[in-house]
Design a protein around this motif. Structure first.
Motif, PDB file in Angstrom:
ATOM      1  N   GLY A 348       0.801  -1.197   0.000  1.00 32.33           N
ATOM      2  CA  GLY A 348       0.000   0.000   0.000  1.00 32.33           C
ATOM      3  C   GLY A 348       0.843   1.259   0.000  1.00 32.33           C
ATOM      4  O   GLY A 348       2.033   1.257   0.303  1.00 32.33           O
ATOM      5  N   VAL A 349       0.200   2.381  -0.334  1.00 32.03           N
ATOM      6  CA  VAL A 349       0.897   3.664  -0.425  1.00 32.03           C
ATOM      7  C   VAL A 349       1.278   4.181   0.954  1.00 32.03           C
ATOM      8  O   VAL A 349       2.363   4.745   1.156  1.00 32.03           O
ATOM      9  CB  VAL A 349       0.019   4.677  -1.174  1.00 32.03           C
ATOM     10  CG1 VAL A 349       0.714   6.034  -1.265  1.00 32.03           C
ATOM     11  CG2 VAL A 349      -0.328   4.168  -2.569  1.00 32.03           C
ATOM     12  N   VAL A 350       0.385   3.985   1.961  1.00 34.90           N
ATOM     13  CA  VAL A 350       0.653   4.518   3.314  1.00 34.90           C
ATOM     14  C   VAL A 350       1.884   3.855   3.922  1.00 34.90           C
ATOM     15  O   VAL A 350       2.776   4.516   4.469  1.00 34.90           O
ATOM     16  CB  VAL A 350      -0.581   4.299   4.213  1.00 34.90           C
ATOM     17  CG1 VAL A 350      -0.306   4.810   5.623  1.00 34.90           C
ATOM     18  CG2 VAL A 350      -1.801   5.010   3.623  1.00 34.90           C
ATOM     19  N   LYS A 351       1.932   2.537   3.824  1.00 39.04           N
ATOM     20  CA  LYS A 351       3.082   1.837   4.378  1.00 39.04           C
ATOM     21  C   LYS A 351       4.357   2.189   3.648  1.00 39.04           C
ATOM     22  O   LYS A 351       5.439   2.297   4.224  1.00 39.04           O
ATOM     23  CB  LYS A 351       2.837   0.330   4.307  1.00 39.04           C
ATOM     24  CG  LYS A 351       3.914  -0.494   4.999  1.00 39.04           C
ATOM     25  CD  LYS A 351       3.560  -1.955   5.010  1.00 39.04           C
ATOM     26  CE  LYS A 351       4.639  -2.778   5.730  1.00 39.04           C
ATOM     27  NZ  LYS A 351       4.310  -4.212   5.753  1.00 39.04           N
ATOM     28  N   ARG A 352       4.227   2.411   2.312  1.00 39.11           N
ATOM     29  CA  ARG A 352       5.410   2.806   1.559  1.00 39.11           C
ATOM     30  C   ARG A 352       5.902   4.181   1.993  1.00 39.11           C
ATOM     31  O   ARG A 352       7.101   4.401   2.131  1.00 39.11           O
ATOM     32  CB  ARG A 352       5.073   2.814   0.065  1.00 39.11           C
ATOM     33  CG  ARG A 352       6.255   3.103  -0.839  1.00 39.11           C
ATOM     34  CD  ARG A 352       5.797   3.411  -2.237  1.00 39.11           C
ATOM     35  NE  ARG A 352       4.959   4.608  -2.260  1.00 39.11           N
ATOM     36  CZ  ARG A 352       4.321   5.066  -3.326  1.00 39.11           C
ATOM     37  NH1 ARG A 352       4.382   4.392  -4.448  1.00 39.11           N
ATOM     38  NH2 ARG A 352       3.590   6.163  -3.252  1.00 39.11           N
ATOM     39  N   ASN A 353       4.967   5.134   2.242  1.00 31.62           N
ATOM     40  CA  ASN A 353       5.384   6.476   2.663  1.00 31.62           C
ATOM     41  C   ASN A 353       5.980   6.471   4.064  1.00 31.62           C
ATOM     42  O   ASN A 353       6.883   7.261   4.364  1.00 31.62           O
ATOM     43  CB  ASN A 353       4.202   7.433   2.595  1.00 31.62           C
ATOM     44  CG  ASN A 353       3.768   7.685   1.155  1.00 31.62           C
ATOM     45  OD1 ASN A 353       4.537   7.463   0.230  1.00 31.62           O
ATOM     46  ND2 ASN A 353       2.526   8.144   0.986  1.00 31.62           N
ATOM     47  N   MET A 354       5.474   5.577   4.904  1.00 31.71           N
ATOM     48  CA  MET A 354       5.997   5.521   6.269  1.00 31.71           C
ATOM     49  C   MET A 354       7.433   5.001   6.284  1.00 31.71           C
ATOM     50  O   MET A 354       8.242   5.408   7.130  1.00 31.71           O
ATOM     51  CB  MET A 354       5.110   4.629   7.146  1.00 31.71           C
ATOM     52  CG  MET A 354       3.718   5.224   7.426  1.00 31.71           C
ATOM     53  SD  MET A 354       2.679   4.095   8.362  1.00 31.71           S
ATOM     54  CE  MET A 354       3.637   3.924   9.849  1.00 31.71           C
ATOM     55  N   THR A 356       9.538   5.445   3.846  1.00 34.18           N
ATOM     56  CA  THR A 356      10.381   6.263   2.975  1.00 34.18           C
ATOM     57  C   THR A 356      10.837   7.502   3.741  1.00 34.18           C
ATOM     58  O   THR A 356      10.022   8.161   4.401  1.00 34.18           O
ATOM     59  CB  THR A 356       9.610   6.676   1.729  1.00 34.18           C
ATOM     60  OG1 THR A 356       9.119   5.498   1.076  1.00 34.18           O
ATOM     61  CG2 THR A 356      10.515   7.432   0.753  1.00 34.18           C
ATOM     62  N   PRO A 357      12.114   7.898   3.686  1.00 34.45           N
ATOM     63  CA  PRO A 357      12.581   9.123   4.369  1.00 34.45           C
ATOM     64  C   PRO A 357      11.855  10.346   3.846  1.00 34.45           C
ATOM     65  O   PRO A 357      11.439  10.413   2.689  1.00 34.45           O
ATOM     66  CB  PRO A 357      14.076   9.157   4.047  1.00 34.45           C
ATOM     67  CG  PRO A 357      14.427   7.744   3.715  1.00 34.45           C
ATOM     68  CD  PRO A 357      13.216   7.163   3.070  1.00 34.45           C
ATOM     69  N   ASP A 358      11.713  11.363   4.747  1.00 34.44           N
ATOM     70  CA  ASP A 358      10.975  12.573   4.366  1.00 34.44           C
ATOM     71  C   ASP A 358      11.667  13.333   3.243  1.00 34.44           C
ATOM     72  O   ASP A 358      11.001  13.910   2.372  1.00 34.44           O
ATOM     73  CB  ASP A 358      10.811  13.485   5.592  1.00 34.44           C
ATOM     74  CG  ASP A 358       9.893  12.848   6.631  1.00 34.44           C
ATOM     75  OD1 ASP A 358       9.127  11.928   6.235  1.00 34.44           O
ATOM     76  OD2 ASP A 358       9.957  13.232   7.806  1.00 34.44           O
ATOM     77  N   ILE A 359      12.987  13.346   3.259  1.00 36.06           N
ATOM     78  CA  ILE A 359      13.692  14.093   2.238  1.00 36.06           C
ATOM     79  C   ILE A 359      13.407  13.538   0.848  1.00 36.06           C
ATOM     80  O   ILE A 359      13.267  14.269  -0.140  1.00 36.06           O
ATOM     81  CB  ILE A 359      15.218  14.097   2.538  1.00 36.06           C
ATOM     82  CG1 ILE A 359      15.937  14.970   1.530  1.00 36.06           C
ATOM     83  CG2 ILE A 359      15.762  12.669   2.543  1.00 36.06           C
ATOM     84  CD1 ILE A 359      15.531  16.413   1.582  1.00 36.06           C
ATOM     85  N   GLN A 360      13.249  12.209   0.732  1.00 38.92           N
ATOM     86  CA  GLN A 360      12.931  11.616  -0.558  1.00 38.92           C
ATOM     87  C   GLN A 360      11.505  11.959  -0.981  1.00 38.92           C
ATOM     88  O   GLN A 360      11.236  12.197  -2.158  1.00 38.92           O
ATOM     89  CB  GLN A 360      13.119  10.106  -0.502  1.00 38.92           C
ATOM     90  CG  GLN A 360      14.567   9.660  -0.335  1.00 38.92           C
ATOM     91  CD  GLN A 360      14.711   8.156  -0.414  1.00 38.92           C
ATOM     92  OE1 GLN A 360      13.762   7.460  -0.738  1.00 38.92           O
ATOM     93  NE2 GLN A 360      15.911   7.665  -0.100  1.00 38.92           N
ATOM     94  N   LEU A 361      10.589  11.994  -0.001  1.00 48.39           N
ATOM     95  CA  LEU A 361       9.220  12.375  -0.321  1.00 48.39           C
ATOM     96  C   LEU A 361       9.148  13.817  -0.789  1.00 48.39           C
ATOM     97  O   LEU A 361       8.391  14.147  -1.713  1.00 48.39           O
ATOM     98  CB  LEU A 361       8.319  12.152   0.885  1.00 48.39           C
ATOM     99  CG  LEU A 361       8.133  10.683   1.323  1.00 48.39           C
ATOM    100  CD1 LEU A 361       7.303  10.620   2.603  1.00 48.39           C
ATOM    101  CD2 LEU A 361       7.467   9.877   0.226  1.00 48.39           C
ATOM    102  N   VAL A 362       9.954  14.699  -0.108  1.00 44.45           N
ATOM    103  CA  VAL A 362       9.946  16.102  -0.515  1.00 44.45           C
ATOM    104  C   VAL A 362      10.492  16.247  -1.939  1.00 44.45           C
ATOM    105  O   VAL A 362       9.936  16.983  -2.771  1.00 44.45           O
ATOM    106  CB  VAL A 362      10.772  16.947   0.489  1.00 44.45           C
ATOM    107  CG1 VAL A 362      10.985  18.363  -0.028  1.00 44.45           C
ATOM    108  CG2 VAL A 362      10.065  17.001   1.822  1.00 44.45           C
TER     109      VAL A 362
END
Length: 444
Positions: A348-354, A356-362
């Protein structure tokens, strides 16, 4: 008047002019003879049989001469060109499409003679073999048919106890079948072997033994196998091939050292590695035991009882169920396992975002935002520069320019490039003054 015999075996009369009455008489006799010859020719096309009497176990050679069959065809209009008519022959056993197994035929070109050759066996003794010979004139497309009756005779010398087979590399089979060449070869063998009786048993082309057709260069020949038989044991010269030294040379594809090779070398190039020496007296015959055929009447087994008409019917339902149920069950299990792996095991997307480091998400969000801006700018070229291209601060004046991010991020609040307020360490930015003095300005 004098008699004269022509090539076609017809007796004609040559007239000498003595008187007018004699000339008329000679012309009348010539006309009668030509008429009789035409009748004989017509009859010979259908009834000309030739009888030959070969011996069993001895090479039989019969030449089909083109000159013999030219009298069967009409003369050529131009004088002197009759000998150039291409004539081919077709031979077969009477009543059958092919020749007997022991008889072979060869004709190299339509302007050369054909040859029938082979070695009859004792099984054909006393049985006349009728060979139909059909001559085809390739110029006039006419045919003539003769019959050759082969009467195989028995001989007391058959078979000769000692047989040797030679492989001659510089000969073709039709060349070896010539009586002069074959006689020269038998004479050379007789000088080496010194037998009392020596016969040619068989001749076989190397192509019939699996040989390859030679290239048309350097006058290469096909090669021929010649088998001869004698009544005395093999000479010491022929036995030299069996020595270990010569066998080693043959295994290394080298020419063996044979003392009597010079007696053949002048006309025949023999491959001594392929010579075969057979002593029939030492060959153990193999007899295949066959059961007694009996009188041809089956033994008594009693009365035949056929199966009853009231046979029990067989139920194929179980076989049908097994045939369909087993593959269906296997397919269902595979479908369930594949569905669980594809649907129930997804992160799922939520587990993937959790994870994943914030800098990569930004960074990912910034790339997405820039892509959206580029797509919108592509529709209208008059829109201002995208926000992502604005600098964070003025590198000349040192004025801090806060980044413009109208969109709010809940989980990804970290900007792509940190501003000076977020820096823990102070950075000194030089500023330009009008008086030319330079001072250090600390921006906190």
């Amino acid at each position: 008047c004098t008699k004269r015999r022509t090539i076609s075996h017809v007796t004609t009369i040559t007239c000498v002019k003595t008187s007018s009455h004699a000339g008329v008489y000679c012309a009348l006799l010539n006309w009668i003879l030509l008429g009789l010859f035409s009748v004989v020719t017509i009859l010979s096309r259908a009834h000309a049989d030739r009888n030959v009497y070969p011996s069993a176990g001895v090479l039989f050679v019969h030449v089909l001469e083109r000159e013999y069959f030219k009298g069967e065809f009409p003369p050529y209009p131009k004088s002197g060109d009759a000998s150039n008519d291409p004539i081919t022959f077709s031979t077969n056993l009477q009543g059958f499409p092919d020749r007997p197994g022991w008889l072979r035929y060869i004709q190299r070109t339509p302007v050369s003679d054909g040859v029938l050759y082979g070695s009859p066996t004792a099984e054909h003794v006393g049985k006349p073999t009728v060979i139909e010979i059909t001559a085809y004139n390739r110029r006039t497309f006419e045919t003539a048919r003769h019959n050759l009756v082969i009467n195989i005779m028995a001989t007391e010398e058959f078979p000769l106890p000692y047989q040797a087979e030679f492989y001659i590399k510089n000969m073709n089979v039709e060349e070896m079948l010539a009586s002069e060449v074959l006689g020269d070869f038998l004479g050379a063998v007789k000088n080496v072997w010194q037998p009392e009786r020596l016969n040619a048993i068989n001749i076989t082309s190397a192509l019939d033994r699996g040989g390859r057709v030679p290239l048309p260069i350097n006058n290469l020949k096909e090669g021929v196998y010649v088998m001869v038989g004698a009544d005395v044991p093999f000479s010491s010269c022929l036995r030299e091939v069996e020595s270990p030294h010569n066998q080693l040379r043959c295994s290394q594809e080298m020419e063996p050292a044979i003392s009597c090779d010079k007696k053949f070398r002048a006309q025949f190039h023999i491959d001594w590695c392929k010579i075969s020496l057979v002593d029939i007296t030492k060959v153990v015959p193999v007899y295949v035991s066959r059961p007694d055929p009996g009188p041809g009447i089956l033994p008594e087994f009693g009365e035949y009882n056929p199966p009853s008409e009231a046979l029990k019917s067989r139920d194929y339902l179980s076989d049908f169920v097994v045939t369909l149920a087993v593959p269906s069950a296997v397919a269902l299990v595979l479908f369930v396992v594949l569905g669980y792996a594809m649907c129930c095991r997804r992160e799922g997307v939520v587990k993937r975002n959790m994870q994943t480091p914030d800098i990569q998400l930004v960074q990912h969000s910034s790339i997405q935002k820039s892509s959206k801006e580029l797509r919108s700018l592509s529709k209208s070229r008059e829109i201002s520069w995208p926000l992502s291209t604005l600098p964070v601060f003025n590198p000349v004046s040192g004025e801090v320019v806060p980044p413009l991010h109208p969109d709010s991020y809940e989980t990804t609040s970290m900007p792509l490039m940190q501003t000076q307020t977020n820096l823990q360490n102070q950075i000194t930015i030089p500023q330009q003054r009008p008086s030319g003095e330079s001072h250090d300005h600390i921006v906190s």
